[in-house]
Design a protein around this motif. Structure first.
Motif, PDB file in Angstrom:
ATOM      1  N   ALA A  20     -10.655  12.202  -1.668  1.00  0.00           N
ATOM      2  CA  ALA A  20      -9.749  11.816  -2.690  1.00  0.00           C
ATOM      3  C   ALA A  20      -9.865  10.170  -2.998  1.00  0.00           C
ATOM      4  O   ALA A  20      -9.087   9.727  -3.543  1.00  0.00           O
ATOM      5  CB  ALA A  20      -8.353  12.281  -2.560  1.00  0.00           C
ATOM      6  N   GLY A  21     -10.549   9.671  -1.900  1.00  0.00           N
ATOM      7  CA  GLY A  21     -10.642   7.820  -2.024  1.00  0.00           C
ATOM      8  C   GLY A  21      -9.448   7.373  -1.384  1.00  0.00           C
ATOM      9  O   GLY A  21      -9.198   6.222  -1.564  1.00  0.00           O
ATOM     10  N   LYS A  22      -8.750   8.096  -0.442  1.00  0.00           N
ATOM     11  CA  LYS A  22      -7.564   7.319   0.156  1.00  0.00           C
ATOM     12  C   LYS A  22      -7.924   6.943   1.557  1.00  0.00           C
ATOM     13  O   LYS A  22      -8.881   7.362   2.236  1.00  0.00           O
ATOM     14  CB  LYS A  22      -6.506   8.577   0.448  1.00  0.00           C
TER      15      LYS A  22
ATOM     16  N   LEU B 252       6.296   4.027   1.965  1.00  0.00           N
ATOM     17  CA  LEU B 252       6.064   5.269   2.090  1.00  0.00           C
ATOM     18  C   LEU B 252       6.597   5.992   0.875  1.00  0.00           C
ATOM     19  O   LEU B 252       7.787   5.889   0.140  1.00  0.00           O
ATOM     20  CB  LEU B 252       6.920   5.828   3.220  1.00  0.00           C
ATOM     21  N   ILE B 253       5.870   6.686   0.465  1.00  0.00           N
ATOM     22  CA  ILE B 253       6.060   7.524  -0.884  1.00  0.00           C
ATOM     23  C   ILE B 253       6.009   8.911  -0.815  1.00  0.00           C
ATOM     24  O   ILE B 253       6.576   9.681  -1.746  1.00  0.00           O
ATOM     25  CB  ILE B 253       5.162   7.086  -2.273  1.00  0.00           C
ATOM     26  N   ALA B 254       5.580   9.427   0.173  1.00  0.00           N
ATOM     27  CA  ALA B 254       5.402  11.008   0.449  1.00  0.00           C
ATOM     28  C   ALA B 254       5.253  11.490   1.857  1.00  0.00           C
ATOM     29  O   ALA B 254       4.620  10.698   2.698  1.00  0.00           O
ATOM     30  CB  ALA B 254       4.349  11.462  -0.572  1.00  0.00           C
TER      31      ALA B 254
ATOM     32  N   VAL C  83       0.731  -0.956   0.217  1.00  0.00           N
ATOM     33  CA  VAL C  83       0.042   0.135  -0.020  1.00  0.00           C
ATOM     34  C   VAL C  83       0.780   1.147  -0.082  1.00  0.00           C
ATOM     35  O   VAL C  83       1.691   1.448   0.891  1.00  0.00           O
ATOM     36  CB  VAL C  83      -0.917  -0.061   1.282  1.00  0.00           C
ATOM     37  N   ALA C  84       0.718   2.117  -1.037  1.00  0.00           N
ATOM     38  CA  ALA C  84       1.470   3.575  -1.108  1.00  0.00           C
ATOM     39  C   ALA C  84       0.687   4.416  -0.066  1.00  0.00           C
ATOM     40  O   ALA C  84      -0.437   4.621  -0.071  1.00  0.00           O
ATOM     41  CB  ALA C  84       1.389   3.752  -2.543  1.00  0.00           C
ATOM     42  N   ILE C  85       1.674   4.740   0.832  1.00  0.00           N
ATOM     43  CA  ILE C  85       1.461   5.635   2.093  1.00  0.00           C
ATOM     44  C   ILE C  85       1.988   7.015   2.047  1.00  0.00           C
ATOM     45  O   ILE C  85       3.292   6.888   1.812  1.00  0.00           O
ATOM     46  CB  ILE C  85       1.355   4.650   3.420  1.00  0.00           C
ATOM     47  N   GLY C  86       1.339   7.988   2.595  1.00  0.00           N
ATOM     48  CA  GLY C  86       1.904   9.127   2.936  1.00  0.00           C
ATOM     49  C   GLY C  86       1.674   9.374   4.401  1.00  0.00           C
ATOM     50  O   GLY C  86       0.763   9.080   5.079  1.00  0.00           O
ATOM     51  N   ILE C  87       2.638  10.256   4.950  1.00  0.00           N
ATOM     52  CA  ILE C  87       2.424  10.766   6.422  1.00  0.00           C
ATOM     53  C   ILE C  87       2.322  12.295   6.125  1.00  0.00           C
ATOM     54  O   ILE C  87       2.859  12.968   5.530  1.00  0.00           O
ATOM     55  CB  ILE C  87       3.605  10.629   7.212  1.00  0.00           C
TER      56      ILE C  87
ATOM     57  N   ALA D  61      -0.678  15.692  -6.257  1.00  0.00           N
ATOM     58  CA  ALA D  61       0.741  15.512  -6.713  1.00  0.00           C
ATOM     59  C   ALA D  61       1.181  14.028  -6.701  1.00  0.00           C
ATOM     60  O   ALA D  61       2.027  13.353  -7.606  1.00  0.00           O
ATOM     61  CB  ALA D  61       2.097  16.099  -6.293  1.00  0.00           C
ATOM     62  N   GLU D  62       0.445  13.220  -5.949  1.00  0.00           N
ATOM     63  CA  GLU D  62       0.462  11.828  -5.814  1.00  0.00           C
ATOM     64  C   GLU D  62      -0.546  10.853  -6.229  1.00  0.00           C
ATOM     65  O   GLU D  62      -1.178  10.345  -5.282  1.00  0.00           O
ATOM     66  CB  GLU D  62       1.035  11.652  -4.384  1.00  0.00           C
ATOM     67  N   PRO D  63      -0.722  10.683  -7.604  1.00  0.00           N
ATOM     68  CA  PRO D  63      -1.917   9.923  -8.050  1.00  0.00           C
ATOM     69  C   PRO D  63      -1.802   8.168  -7.548  1.00  0.00           C
ATOM     70  O   PRO D  63      -2.904   7.618  -7.462  1.00  0.00           O
ATOM     71  CB  PRO D  63      -2.044   9.808  -9.520  1.00  0.00           C
TER      72      PRO D  63
END
Length: 309
Positions: free
Chosen positions: A83-85, A32-34, A5-9, A57-59
């Motif tokens: 945004a569906g997250k 973690l991507i962002a 799962v691509a996750i941001g903090i 910026a992070e689709p």
């Protein structure tokens, strides 16, 4: 789920660096991507000033872990859910009980996971204590949750502002544990709130609860304590005394120390978040925050000396 799962903090402060980043780095289910923070950056990922910029910026972003102060949590979570997250909320999940309920409805509407996380419930002694107390006749509960605010929140003004909770910021950890381990729901009878003359929120609080059976439950929170923290819960039953200490990392039952394994609160939180995402479900328990709201509503306020950090 087999893919990461691509996750941001959002909110790259002390709790994110000390706990969330290591937990994510050690979890095979997340990547973690962002990061989003006004004043900090995370090495090796894309960084943004706010959640909205990160989302735009992070689709490929699938989930967001929100670690900013509770006063801004609602707007961040709403943006992510719209945004569906999938969203994980640090404790407390919001600045009010009602706003968290609104977020839960929004998550359901957008088919997203919402996880109101309570890290202290994932301390190794908590579920062992819960299992032992199930079916027991409880005669008294005593909670002592005391620490030094200057050590744990140095220079953090948000904790003293409306929505910041004051001493209930750590005290809510104790409430999250007892709402987990006690077999019966309980409610506040009275409270004393000790508020510095120059602050909005209490620096100490004494709370008296009861359940429907009349069991006395006493909690004392204090931010003027030190140098060693005192995070303990004692539950007296007809079958013996349960003693949970060190925030749930030490458990003794009827005088006998229990083997409960090592501490992994935040890795366990991300295990739970991954499980919820995988099963398309949410976990939004606001009962600890509700007890804090009740204390603010029912508590008698006593002015104490000014607090200067």
């Amino acid at each position: 789920m087999t893919e990461q799962v691509a996750i941001g903090i959002a909110g790259v402060g002390k709790i994110a660096r000390d706990q969330h980043l290591p937990a994510i780095a050690g979890h095979s289910g997340f990547k973690l991507i962002a990061g989003a923070s006004r004043n900090a950056r995370i090495d090796g990922v894309h960084n943004y000033q706010n959640v909205e910029d990160m989302l735009a910026a992070e689709p490929l972003l699938q989930a967001v872990s929100l670690c900013a102060p509770p006063q801004v949590r609602f707007s961040q979570a709403r943006a992510a859910l719209e945004a569906g997250k999938h969203v994980m909320l640090e404790k407390p999940p919001g600045a009010s009980v009602t706003e968290v309920s609104v977020l839960a409805a929004l998550a359901q509407q957008n088919h997203c996971t919402l996880f109101a996380s309570w890290h202290s419930r994932h301390a190794p002694g908590v579920d062992v204590a819960r299992a032992w107390l199930a079916g027991k006749t409880i005669t008294a509960v005593n909670v002592l949750w005391k620490e030094d605010v200057r050590r744990w929140h140095p220079g953090q003004e948000w904790i003293w502002q409306p929505g910041g909770l004051g001493v209930f910021d750590p005290g809510i950890n104790a409430l999250s544990i007892i709402t987990r381990i006690l077999p019966h729901a309980f409610f506040l009878k009275s409270a004393e709130l000790f508020v510095p003359a120059n602050r909005h929120n209490p620096i100490a609080a004494n709370l008296d609860f009861s359940d429907a059976l009349g069991t006395p439950i006493r909690a004392e929170f204090d931010w003027r304590f030190g140098p060693q923290e005192l995070w303990q819960i004692e539950v007296t039953t007809r079958d013996g005394i349960l003693h949970l200490a060190q925030g749930g990392k030490f458990l003794k039952i009827d005088g006998e120390v229990q083997d409960i394994g090592g501490e992994r609160e935040y890795p366990s939180l991300y295990d739970r978040f991954f499980e919820l995402i995988s099963t398309g479900s949410s976990d939004v328990d606001v009962s600890p925050l509700q007890h804090v709201a009740d204390a603010m509503l029912l508590g008698s306020r006593h002015e104490v000396e000014k607090f200067e950090d």
